[in-house]
Enzyme design. Sequence first.
Site, PDB file in Angstrom:
ATOM      1  N   ALA A 131       0.864  -1.182   0.000  1.00 32.22           N
ATOM      2  CA  ALA A 131       0.000   0.000   0.000  1.00 32.22           C
ATOM      3  C   ALA A 131       0.897   1.228   0.000  1.00 32.22           C
ATOM      4  O   ALA A 131       2.059   1.174   0.423  1.00 32.22           O
ATOM      5  CB  ALA A 131      -0.883  -0.003   1.240  1.00 32.22           C
ATOM      6  N   GLY A 164       0.661  -5.095   0.858  1.00 35.52           N
ATOM      7  CA  GLY A 164      -0.517  -5.160  -0.003  1.00 35.52           C
ATOM      8  C   GLY A 164      -0.209  -5.752  -1.366  1.00 35.52           C
ATOM      9  O   GLY A 164      -1.080  -6.308  -2.024  1.00 35.52           O
ATOM     10  N   GLU A 200      -0.417  -9.365  -0.766  1.00 31.00           N
ATOM     11  CA  GLU A 200      -1.842  -9.655  -0.546  1.00 31.00           C
ATOM     12  C   GLU A 200      -2.610  -9.629  -1.866  1.00 31.00           C
ATOM     13  O   GLU A 200      -3.469 -10.472  -2.109  1.00 31.00           O
ATOM     14  CB  GLU A 200      -2.424  -8.642   0.437  1.00 31.00           C
ATOM     15  CG  GLU A 200      -1.871  -8.828   1.848  1.00 31.00           C
ATOM     16  CD  GLU A 200      -2.186  -7.676   2.779  1.00 31.00           C
ATOM     17  OE1 GLU A 200      -2.072  -6.507   2.365  1.00 31.00           O
ATOM     18  OE2 GLU A 200      -2.556  -7.958   3.928  1.00 31.00           O
ATOM     19  N   GLU A 259       4.735  -5.293   7.050  1.00 33.28           N
ATOM     20  CA  GLU A 259       3.963  -4.262   7.758  1.00 33.28           C
ATOM     21  C   GLU A 259       4.426  -4.072   9.202  1.00 33.28           C
ATOM     22  O   GLU A 259       4.358  -2.966   9.731  1.00 33.28           O
ATOM     23  CB  GLU A 259       2.474  -4.612   7.722  1.00 33.28           C
ATOM     24  CG  GLU A 259       1.800  -4.474   6.374  1.00 33.28           C
ATOM     25  CD  GLU A 259       1.921  -5.724   5.525  1.00 33.28           C
ATOM     26  OE1 GLU A 259       2.785  -6.569   5.784  1.00 33.28           O
ATOM     27  OE2 GLU A 259       1.129  -5.829   4.562  1.00 33.28           O
TER      28      GLU A 259
HETATM   29  C1  LIG Z   1     -10.245  -4.412  -6.686  1.00 30.20           C
HETATM   30  C2  LIG Z   1      -8.912  -3.773  -6.510  1.00 30.20           C
HETATM   31  C3  LIG Z   1      -7.905  -4.749  -5.996  1.00 30.20           C
HETATM   32  C4  LIG Z   1      -6.721  -4.068  -5.387  1.00 30.20           C
HETATM   33  C5  LIG Z   1      -6.285  -4.814  -4.188  1.00 30.20           C
HETATM   34  C6  LIG Z   1      -5.335  -4.018  -3.343  1.00 30.20           C
HETATM   35  C7  LIG Z   1      -4.644  -4.867  -2.295  1.00 30.20           C
HETATM   36  C8  LIG Z   1      -4.555  -4.189  -0.985  1.00 30.20           C
HETATM   37  C9  LIG Z   1      -3.879  -2.822  -0.991  1.00 30.20           C
HETATM   38  C10 LIG Z   1      -3.959  -2.153   0.336  1.00 30.20           C
HETATM   39  C11 LIG Z   1      -3.307  -2.967   1.420  1.00 30.20           C
HETATM   40  C12 LIG Z   1      -3.371  -2.269   2.769  1.00 30.20           C
HETATM   41  C13 LIG Z   1      -2.907  -3.220   3.843  1.00 30.20           C
HETATM   42  C14 LIG Z   1      -1.427  -3.598   3.682  1.00 30.20           C
HETATM   43  O1  LIG Z   1      -1.228  -4.808   4.393  1.00 30.20           O
HETATM   44  C15 LIG Z   1      -0.527  -2.486   4.217  1.00 30.20           C
HETATM   45  C16 LIG Z   1       0.742  -2.295   3.457  1.00 30.20           C
HETATM   46  O2  LIG Z   1       0.945  -2.762   2.357  1.00 30.20           O
HETATM   47  S1  LIG Z   1       1.885  -1.251   4.228  1.00 30.20           S
HETATM   48  C17 LIG Z   1       3.256  -1.195   3.080  1.00 30.20           C
HETATM   49  C18 LIG Z   1       4.032  -2.476   3.045  1.00 30.20           C
HETATM   50  N1  LIG Z   1       5.183  -2.348   2.167  1.00 30.20           N
HETATM   51  C19 LIG Z   1       6.412  -2.013   2.623  1.00 30.20           C
HETATM   52  O3  LIG Z   1       6.612  -1.803   3.788  1.00 30.20           O
HETATM   53  C20 LIG Z   1       7.526  -1.887   1.592  1.00 30.20           C
HETATM   54  C21 LIG Z   1       8.041  -0.456   1.557  1.00 30.20           C
HETATM   55  N2  LIG Z   1       9.120  -0.293   0.582  1.00 30.20           N
HETATM   56  C22 LIG Z   1      10.386  -0.726   0.860  1.00 30.20           C
HETATM   57  O4  LIG Z   1      10.683  -1.336   1.841  1.00 30.20           O
HETATM   58  C23 LIG Z   1      11.429  -0.400  -0.187  1.00 30.20           C
HETATM   59  O5  LIG Z   1      10.913   0.611  -1.029  1.00 30.20           O
HETATM   60  C24 LIG Z   1      11.835  -1.609  -1.070  1.00 30.20           C
HETATM   61  C25 LIG Z   1      10.596  -2.213  -1.699  1.00 30.20           C
HETATM   62  C26 LIG Z   1      12.577  -2.636  -0.224  1.00 30.20           C
HETATM   63  C27 LIG Z   1      12.750  -1.105  -2.187  1.00 30.20           C
HETATM   64  O6  LIG Z   1      13.832  -0.352  -1.600  1.00 30.20           O
HETATM   65  P1  LIG Z   1      14.751   0.534  -2.550  1.00 30.20           P
HETATM   66  O7  LIG Z   1      15.194  -0.252  -3.717  1.00 30.20           O
HETATM   67  O8  LIG Z   1      15.763   1.189  -1.668  1.00 30.20           O
HETATM   68  O9  LIG Z   1      13.779   1.659  -3.142  1.00 30.20           O
HETATM   69  P2  LIG Z   1      13.148   2.920  -2.350  1.00 30.20           P
HETATM   70  O10 LIG Z   1      12.763   2.529  -0.965  1.00 30.20           O
HETATM   71  O11 LIG Z   1      14.028   4.105  -2.549  1.00 30.20           O
HETATM   72  O12 LIG Z   1      11.779   3.127  -3.151  1.00 30.20           O
HETATM   73  C28 LIG Z   1      11.771   3.711  -4.458  1.00 30.20           C
HETATM   74  C29 LIG Z   1      10.650   4.724  -4.456  1.00 30.20           C
HETATM   75  O13 LIG Z   1       9.393   4.010  -4.251  1.00 30.20           O
HETATM   76  C30 LIG Z   1       8.777   4.534  -3.065  1.00 30.20           C
HETATM   77  N3  LIG Z   1       8.071   3.440  -2.378  1.00 30.20           N
HETATM   78  C31 LIG Z   1       8.489   2.172  -2.224  1.00 30.20           C
HETATM   79  N4  LIG Z   1       7.581   1.457  -1.526  1.00 30.20           N
HETATM   80  C32 LIG Z   1       6.557   2.320  -1.246  1.00 30.20           C
HETATM   81  C33 LIG Z   1       5.303   2.176  -0.550  1.00 30.20           C
HETATM   82  N5  LIG Z   1       4.890   1.019  -0.066  1.00 30.20           N
HETATM   83  N6  LIG Z   1       4.520   3.280  -0.431  1.00 30.20           N
HETATM   84  C34 LIG Z   1       4.913   4.471  -0.983  1.00 30.20           C
HETATM   85  N7  LIG Z   1       6.070   4.676  -1.670  1.00 30.20           N
HETATM   86  C35 LIG Z   1       6.877   3.587  -1.774  1.00 30.20           C
HETATM   87  C36 LIG Z   1       9.893   5.097  -2.226  1.00 30.20           C
HETATM   88  O14 LIG Z   1       9.380   6.033  -1.331  1.00 30.20           O
HETATM   89  C37 LIG Z   1      10.764   5.708  -3.305  1.00 30.20           C
HETATM   90  O15 LIG Z   1      10.155   6.881  -3.773  1.00 30.20           O
HETATM   91  P3  LIG Z   1      10.789   8.328  -3.394  1.00 30.20           P
HETATM   92  O16 LIG Z   1      10.667   8.433  -1.908  1.00 30.20           O
HETATM   93  O17 LIG Z   1      12.224   8.241  -3.839  1.00 30.20           O
HETATM   94  O18 LIG Z   1       9.969   9.320  -4.134  1.00 30.20           O
END
Ligand SMILES: CCCCCCCCCCCCC[C@H](O)CC(=O)SCCNC(=O)CCNC(=O)[C@H](O)C(C)(C)COP(=O)(O)OP(=O)(O)OC[C@H]1O[C@@H](n2cnc3c(N)ncnc32)[C@H](O)[C@@H]1OP(=O)(O)O
Length: 257
Positions: A65, A108, A111, A131
């Site tokens: 997400a 997500g 998921e 998460e």
């Molecule tokens: C009918 C329609 C169907 C649709 C179904 C939808 C499914 C459900 C969707 C909602 C789910 C909600 C519940 C869910 O359980 C909650 C979550 O998902 S919380 C988020 C969980 N994810 C993470 O914690 C991963 C976060 N990201 C990272 O750890 C790292 O980015 C990485 C993936 C390990 C990669 O690392 P790097 O290579 O170093 O790259 P960067 O970190 O620099 O990222 C590049 C760029 O992308 C931005 N970014 C990455 N992940 C996210 C994110 N999850 N949200 C927002 N932005 C993200 C990051 O900020 C960088 O951008 P910049 O800051 O440089 O502009």
Amino acid sequence: MDYETIEIERHGRVALLRLNRPRALNALNAKLIGEIADALTHFEADAEIGCVVLTGSAEAFAAGADIKELRDKTVAEAYLDDFLARWDGVARARKPVIAAVAGYALGGGCELAMMCDFILAADTAKFGQPEIKLGVIPGSGGTQRLVRSIGKSKAMELVLTGRLMGAEEAERCGLVARIAPADKLLEEALKSAQTIAALSLPAVLMAKEAVERAYETPLSEGVRFERRMFYSLFATHDQKEGMTAFIEKRSPKFEHR
Ligand SMILES: CCCCCCCCCCCCC[C@H](O)CC(=O)SCCNC(=O)CCNC(=O)[C@H](O)C(C)(C)COP(=O)(O)OP(=O)(O)OC[C@H]1O[C@@H](n2cnc3c(N)ncnc32)[C@H](O)[C@@H]1OP(=O)(O)O
């Protein structure tokens, strides 16, 4: 259908839906999720589509997400809006949806992949429910579907530690149906989808419904459900055509209805 955060391609009776927020590693914000939902609704109603493939980029299927969109929500907003209830749409699709995962499928993103009917993974795929590292827990079925897919121990370890799992481990534990080299993933996914889309649509939808019923039903009731579906297919043209074609040693011409 004009979209900003997804791309649609049609390959015969297969619809390819590609998430397209590359600068945010396909982080699932409300706009992207809304466009996925809208596209799926169209495919469900389109008699010319028999199967959907959902994919992302080489770097990420979806990195979860959108954290920037989630951060400032309050519990009242989240609970009253109940946005996650609306985001279960892939899990409610009647037509088969195949997840073709390369790169990150996290939170997500994992998921979403698990809401699909099966996952084909590139050797570059990395799955996880990190998460816990954000001070939350999976919110779109991660704790529930992961246990049913890979068993409690590994699911609990992944959810409690937030560690990532590569494609090999994911296939070994049953999260993933098959692995393909990254440059062959889409070809493999489209091949599977075209195979499914060429079959009898009533039989395909009933097969999907019967398999999914195993999640929700005691074995004896599930076997009875399956049996009723099996018998009902003997009322279809496609069952007569399918069995006749076998006896006549030729390929069946299914009517898909
Ligand atoms: C009918 C329609 C169907 C649709 C179904 C939808 C499914 C459900 C969707 C909602 C789910 C909600 C519940 C869910 O359980 C909650 C979550 O998902 S919380 C988020 C969980 N994810 C993470 O914690 C991963 C976060 N990201 C990272 O750890 C790292 O980015 C990485 C993936 C390990 C990669 O690392 P790097 O290579 O170093 O790259 P960067 O970190 O620099 O990222 C590049 C760029 O992308 C931005 N970014 C990455 N992940 C996210 C994110 N999850 N949200 C927002 N932005 C993200 C990051 O900020 C960088 O951008 P910049 O800051 O440089 O502009």
